[in-house]
Write an enzyme that holds these catalytic residues in place. Structure first.
Site, PDB file in Angstrom:
ATOM      1  N   GLU A  12       1.797   1.496  -3.224  1.00 60.12           N
ATOM      2  CA  GLU A  12       0.570   2.292  -3.888  1.00 60.12           C
ATOM      3  C   GLU A  12       0.198   3.477  -3.922  1.00 60.12           C
ATOM      4  O   GLU A  12      -0.240   4.215  -4.846  1.00 60.12           O
ATOM      5  CB  GLU A  12      -0.710   1.348  -4.144  1.00 60.12           C
ATOM      6  CG  GLU A  12       0.074   0.275  -4.394  1.00 60.12           C
ATOM      7  CD  GLU A  12      -1.428  -1.221  -3.324  1.00 60.12           C
ATOM      8  OE1 GLU A  12      -1.585  -1.193  -2.022  1.00 60.12           O
ATOM      9  OE2 GLU A  12      -2.228  -1.551  -4.249  1.00 60.12           O
TER      10      GLU A  12
ATOM     11  N   GLY B  72       0.446  -1.168  -0.075  1.00 56.31           N
ATOM     12  CA  GLY B  72      -0.104   0.136  -0.179  1.00 56.31           C
ATOM     13  C   GLY B  72       0.435   1.468   0.089  1.00 56.31           C
ATOM     14  O   GLY B  72       0.324   2.409  -0.655  1.00 56.31           O
TER      15      GLY B  72
ATOM     16  N   GLU C  55       3.138  -8.077  -1.302  1.00 58.48           N
ATOM     17  CA  GLU C  55       2.042  -8.976  -0.618  1.00 58.48           C
ATOM     18  C   GLU C  55       1.733 -10.614  -0.813  1.00 58.48           C
ATOM     19  O   GLU C  55       0.796 -10.857  -0.302  1.00 58.48           O
ATOM     20  CB  GLU C  55       0.363  -8.098  -1.240  1.00 58.48           C
ATOM     21  CG  GLU C  55       0.260  -6.361  -1.504  1.00 58.48           C
ATOM     22  CD  GLU C  55       0.760  -5.549  -1.888  1.00 58.48           C
ATOM     23  OE1 GLU C  55       1.582  -6.217  -2.204  1.00 58.48           O
ATOM     24  OE2 GLU C  55       0.794  -4.391  -1.292  1.00 58.48           O
TER      25      GLU C  55
HETATM   26  N1  CAA Z   1       1.150  -3.437   9.653  1.00 57.54           N
HETATM   27  C1  CAA Z   1       1.791  -3.725  10.254  1.00 57.54           C
HETATM   28  N2  CAA Z   1       2.429  -4.176  11.078  1.00 57.54           N
HETATM   29  C2  CAA Z   1       3.776  -3.834  10.193  1.00 57.54           C
HETATM   30  C3  CAA Z   1       3.700  -4.412   9.163  1.00 57.54           C
HETATM   31  C4  CAA Z   1       2.212  -4.155   8.064  1.00 57.54           C
HETATM   32  N3  CAA Z   1       2.143  -3.591   6.668  1.00 57.54           N
HETATM   33  N4  CAA Z   1       5.040  -3.766   9.129  1.00 57.54           N
HETATM   34  C5  CAA Z   1       5.937  -4.259   9.845  1.00 57.54           C
HETATM   35  N5  CAA Z   1       4.821  -4.589  11.230  1.00 57.54           N
HETATM   36  C6  CAA Z   1       5.632  -4.787  12.060  1.00 57.54           C
HETATM   37  C7  CAA Z   1       6.012  -5.836  12.060  1.00 57.54           C
HETATM   38  O1  CAA Z   1       5.311  -6.990  12.782  1.00 57.54           O
HETATM   39  C8  CAA Z   1       7.030  -5.348  13.837  1.00 57.54           C
HETATM   40  O2  CAA Z   1       6.544  -5.757  15.096  1.00 57.54           O
HETATM   41  P1  CAA Z   1       7.203  -5.517  16.053  1.00 57.54           P
HETATM   42  O3  CAA Z   1       8.096  -4.801  16.713  1.00 57.54           O
HETATM   43  O4  CAA Z   1       5.840  -5.724  17.378  1.00 57.54           O
HETATM   44  O5  CAA Z   1       7.118  -7.820  15.895  1.00 57.54           O
HETATM   45  C9  CAA Z   1       7.829  -3.951  13.223  1.00 57.54           C
HETATM   46  O6  CAA Z   1       6.391  -3.655  12.494  1.00 57.54           O
HETATM   47  C10 CAA Z   1       8.719  -3.787  12.779  1.00 57.54           C
HETATM   48  O7  CAA Z   1       9.232  -4.589  11.500  1.00 57.54           O
HETATM   49  P2  CAA Z   1      10.237  -5.777  11.419  1.00 57.54           P
HETATM   50  O8  CAA Z   1      10.655  -6.536  13.017  1.00 57.54           O
HETATM   51  O9  CAA Z   1       9.546  -6.939   9.979  1.00 57.54           O
HETATM   52  O10 CAA Z   1      11.128  -4.513  10.635  1.00 57.54           O
HETATM   53  P3  CAA Z   1      11.818  -4.657   9.771  1.00 57.54           P
HETATM   54  O11 CAA Z   1      12.721  -3.827   9.633  1.00 57.54           O
HETATM   55  O12 CAA Z   1      13.227  -6.473   9.392  1.00 57.54           O
HETATM   56  O13 CAA Z   1      11.371  -4.762   8.470  1.00 57.54           O
HETATM   57  C11 CAA Z   1       9.866  -4.469   7.083  1.00 57.54           C
HETATM   58  C12 CAA Z   1      10.286  -4.125   7.794  1.00 57.54           C
HETATM   59  C13 CAA Z   1      11.106  -4.592   5.390  1.00 57.54           C
HETATM   60  C14 CAA Z   1       9.326  -3.257   6.655  1.00 57.54           C
HETATM   61  C15 CAA Z   1       9.449  -5.454   7.337  1.00 57.54           C
HETATM   62  O14 CAA Z   1       8.048  -5.732   8.719  1.00 57.54           O
HETATM   63  C16 CAA Z   1       7.554  -6.430   6.177  1.00 57.54           C
HETATM   64  O15 CAA Z   1       7.909  -6.363   5.178  1.00 57.54           O
HETATM   65  N6  CAA Z   1       6.564  -5.742   6.264  1.00 57.54           N
HETATM   66  C17 CAA Z   1       5.887  -6.367   5.730  1.00 57.54           C
HETATM   67  C18 CAA Z   1       5.130  -5.597   4.258  1.00 57.54           C
HETATM   68  C19 CAA Z   1       4.264  -5.383   3.282  1.00 57.54           C
HETATM   69  O16 CAA Z   1       3.957  -6.968   3.146  1.00 57.54           O
HETATM   70  N7  CAA Z   1       3.853  -4.699   2.806  1.00 57.54           N
HETATM   71  C20 CAA Z   1       2.297  -5.209   2.003  1.00 57.54           C
HETATM   72  C21 CAA Z   1       1.537  -4.765   3.201  1.00 57.54           C
HETATM   73  S1  CAA Z   1      -0.500  -5.694   2.234  1.00 57.54           S
HETATM   74  C22 CAA Z   1      -0.686  -4.279   1.483  1.00 57.54           C
HETATM   75  O17 CAA Z   1      -0.249  -2.884   1.588  1.00 57.54           O
HETATM   76  C23 CAA Z   1      -2.120  -4.846   1.457  1.00 57.54           C
HETATM   77  C24 CAA Z   1      -2.609  -3.796  -0.209  1.00 57.54           C
HETATM   78  O18 CAA Z   1      -2.520  -3.774  -1.083  1.00 57.54           O
HETATM   79  C25 CAA Z   1      -3.208  -2.384   0.316  1.00 57.54           C
END
Ligand code: CAA
Length: 691
Positions: A108, A105, A128
């Site tokens: 996006e 997002g 995603e």
């Molecule tokens: N939503 C909620 N919480 C999230 C999050 C998200 N998208 N991404 C990360 N967090 C949280 C993690 O759970 C973690 O929480 P805790 O500290 O409580 O454990 C905290 O943020 C830090 O995350 P990381 O430990 O993973 O930190 P990092 O620095 O190693 O990595 C990151 C950061 C690369 C952003 C990694 O967290 C990541 O890959 N996040 C997911 C990204 C993702 O998949 N985004 C797409 C979401 S779905 C979407 O967006 C649908 C759409 O089309 C609208």
């Protein structure tokens, strides 16, 4: 700074409005963030002095995506689409200023901005697919309109985070900023856009990059084929492809509709629920309740490994890969040379595949030193014993190591099942002893079971967790019990699989059922790979078990061209009528009547006892939480991510159903099915084991 709400600020600097998000840890698009964006952009549009709007984030990253924790909850505040429309339709240019990662997002939102600037270390991606989803906010429609269908397909099906320089080349980013000066450079860029009266670029209107691929079905067929093996069983990659296909062949609005429909299917399905659960479980597993984050960890700058066999060699590679020197000790020169040659060959194979350079091979080999005496392990910070599974031998080694290793060194055993407390008791420093159970091939498999002994100090556990992270492993802390978490659960599946053969299921029926469930390989193909003669000897074999009979018939597994299966010269397996006959004769001689066994029954028999064992493990405190068990099974044994691991899968089946089944089986087949009292309690009291 004037606040829009608690996570958003708006400030106007020489005609440029700067909208700053600050919602730690990753500026995910929670209701608050969406609200802040919506109101902030609106105010900036309405402000007469504002000529352009810069969207920037505080903290470690730009927006890292939708807030995954909000999925499945009632929507609050403005939707992401409303926010995007506000930005895209703004009469004043909106520029996103990206650092850290612009993901999902987040990207996006950036794609609805008219321009994007990023620091060189930033990365952009639509990950995603790794959550069993697709980009549901226009990402699948806008991305190909910038990078073309082929690159878009790669990005959405791999979830790859693309470095900023590559994004610039692809047109995903318009400018690179100075690493330290994002805000200033973004304001400068915005000013130039205003001064040069550059157009308000709407990615949605750009047909240029997709028109060549309209009606090009081959592109999609070929792409599907190219990823088929890697994505077997997953729904999300295919749905992502369908969205890109729609982007190319339909209007933007129609494509959006396809994206919306498929997103809804995925987000409400069990695969994505499992994959989102795994995402959070992988982060949870690092948290040890009685070991605070600030616990002192010792620095590990040198490692000793005892044993240059398959495990010892693989373990050593992990450390050399991250620049840590390793001393490997073997009993004699021949074995040492053989071990080092295998390591070199592995590295060269990797280099031949283009994953590392030949220079890397030499650098890594240069970090590995072979020695013939344990005496040379007197300076290393971490010593890992990786000899074969023999308690007497392990005890001898630890006893000796105690007199050699420097004070403060971590003394680890790579045992896969033996009692770490007993091993630790051989030393005068049991607090420094721990189990580090790597999985084969140790340089490839992500899992590390960290076996916490009765006396292991908190600092040694924390240091082990920290080094695991450094070498790219996902580590689960487990307690001392036979087989720990992974192999203890595996033993259940193995027992039932072996029994099923003598009830009427053929080895390939069982393997196929588990393969179709999503495992990379079934237990019998696995046995053939490992060799049926492990722990078997011709001299003592009495033909008592099916394995004895197979080994006696020269069926030792892949290495002898036949085992449970028959193998051709390329090691491709096929079912063998001879094995069927051996099984029939074996059963007949014991007056066992074989029957037809359905795939469903095979799965129940193999998987439900594993779930039951998981409950026993939790009851005994051998795993910290249910999700740690799932992490072990996903990363160490190939449990399909989209089935969430044995415990999550159990919840999908229904723990009450699993309990009823166990009770029935206990009556019919015996006490090995007796349900865990904790499972009974969970069902009776409706306890959420994942809370
Ligand atoms: N939503 C909620 N919480 C999230 C999050 C998200 N998208 N991404 C990360 N967090 C949280 C993690 O759970 C973690 O929480 P805790 O500290 O409580 O454990 C905290 O943020 C830090 O995350 P990381 O430990 O993973 O930190 P990092 O620095 O190693 O990595 C990151 C950061 C690369 C952003 C990694 O967290 C990541 O890959 N996040 C997911 C990204 C993702 O998949 N985004 C797409 C979401 S779905 C979407 O967006 C649908 C759409 O089309 C609208």
């Amino acid at each position: 700074m004037p606040a829009i709400n608690e996570v958003t600020n708006l400030e106007i600097e020489s005609n440029i409005a700067v909208l700053t998000l600050n919602s730690p840890p990753v500026n995910a698009l929670s209701a608050n963030v969406r609200e802040g964006l919506h109101v902030g952009v609106k105010q900036a549009i309405e402000d007469e002095d504002t000529k352009a709007i810069v969207l920037i984030c505080e903290g470690r990253t730009f927006i890292a995506g939708a807030d995954i924790t909000e999925f499945g909850q009632a929507p609050k505040g403005p939707s992401l689409f409303e926010v995007q429309d506000m930005i895209e339709d703004s009469p004043k240019p909106v520029i996103s200023a990206i650092h850290g990662t612009a993901l999902g997002g987040g990207l996006e939102v950036a794609l609805t901005c008219h321009y994007r600037i990023a620091v060189p270390s930033a990365r952009c991606g639509l990950p995603e697919v790794n959550l069993g989803l697709l980009p549901g906010a226009g990402g699948t429609q806008r991305l190909p309109r910038i990078v073309g269908a082929q690159k878009a397909l790669q990005m959405v099906t791999s979830g790859q985070h693309v470095p900023a320089k590559q994004c610039l080349e692809m047109g995903l980013v318009d400018e690179l900023a100075n690493e330290e000066n994002l805000l200033a450079d973004a304001i400068k860029f915005a000013t130039t856009i205003v001064e040069e009266k550059r157009p308000l670029v709407k990615v949605r209107d750009n047909e240029e990059n997709i028109k060549a691929d309209k009606g090009n079905d081959t592109l999609f067929t070929d792409f599907r084929k190219s990823i088929a093996r890697r994505t077997r069983g997953f729904l999300a990659p295919e749905y992502n492809i369908q969205c890109i296909e729609a982007a190319v062949n339909k209007s933007f609005e129609e494509g959006l509709k396809v994206e919306r429909d498929l997103f809804t299917k995925l987000v409400t399905g069990t695969q994505s629920a499992a994959q989102r659960y795994v995402f959070f479980s992988e982060r949870q597993v690092n948290k040890i309740p009685d070991i605070p984050r600030e616990t002192e960890v010792s620095e590990i700058n040198s490692v000793g490994v005892i044993g240059a066999g398959t495990m010892g060699g693989g373990i050593s590679m992990n450390f050399a890969n991250v620049g840590i020197p390793v001393t490997i000790v073997e009993q004699n020169q021949e074995r040492l040379d053989k071990g080092l040659a295998v390591i070199r060959k592995n590295y060269e194979n990797t280099a031949n595949k283009g994953r590392i350079s030949m220079e890397d091979v030499e650098t890594r080999m240069g970090l590995i030193t072979g020695e013939l005496s344990v005496e040379s392990l007197n300076t290393q910070d971490l010593i890992i014993e990786a000899v074969f599974e023999n308690m007497k031998l392990k005890k001898e080694i630890f006893n000796k190591l105690d007199g050699i290793a420097k004070q403060g060194a971590i003394l680890a055993s790579n045992t896969s099942a033996l009692n770490v407390n007993e091993i630790a008791a051989e030393t005068k420093r049991p607090e420094d002893v721990i189990g580090l159970h790597f999985f084969s091939p140790a340089n490839v498999m992500r899992l590390l079971e960290i076996v916490r002994g009765e006396k292991t100090s908190k600092s040694v556990v924390a240091s082990s967790m920290s080094i695991a992270k450094r070498i790219g492993k996902i580590a689960a802390v487990v307690g001392v019990c036979p087989g720990f978490v992974g192999n203890r659960i595996l033993a259940q599946r193995q027992r039932e699989a072996n029994k099923l053969i003598l009830e009427g299921a053929l080895p390939w029926d069982i393997d196929d059922a588990l393969f179709d469930f999503g495992f990379p390989m079934g237990p019998f193909a696995m046995s053939d790979l490992a060799g049926l003669d492990i722990g078997w000897s011709k001299e003592t074999s009495k033909g008592e078990t099916l394995r004895d009979v197979l080994c006696e018939a020269g069926r030792l597994g892949q290495k002898s061209g036949k085992g449970f299966y028959l193998y051709d010269e390329n090691r491709v397996k096929s079912p063998d009528p001879e094995v069927e006959a051996i099984i029939r004769d074996f059963a007949e001689a014991r007056q066992i009547r074989l029957r037809d066994i359905s795939k469903e029954e095979i799965l129940e028999r193999c998987l439900y006892p594993m779930i039951n064992e998981g409950f026993k493990i939790l009851e005994e405190g051998m795993a910290i939480r249910a999700s740690d068990i799932d992490i072990v099974w996903i990363n160490g044994y190939g449990w399909p991510v989209y089935e969430g691991g044995p415990m999550f899968y159990g919840s999908l089946v229904g723990f009450d159903k699993v309990l009823d089944w166990l009770n029935k089986m206990e009556k019919e087949l015996g006490p090995e099915f007796a349900p865990s009292p904790y499972l009974e309690k969970v069902v009776k009291e409706n306890i959420n084991i994942f809370a």
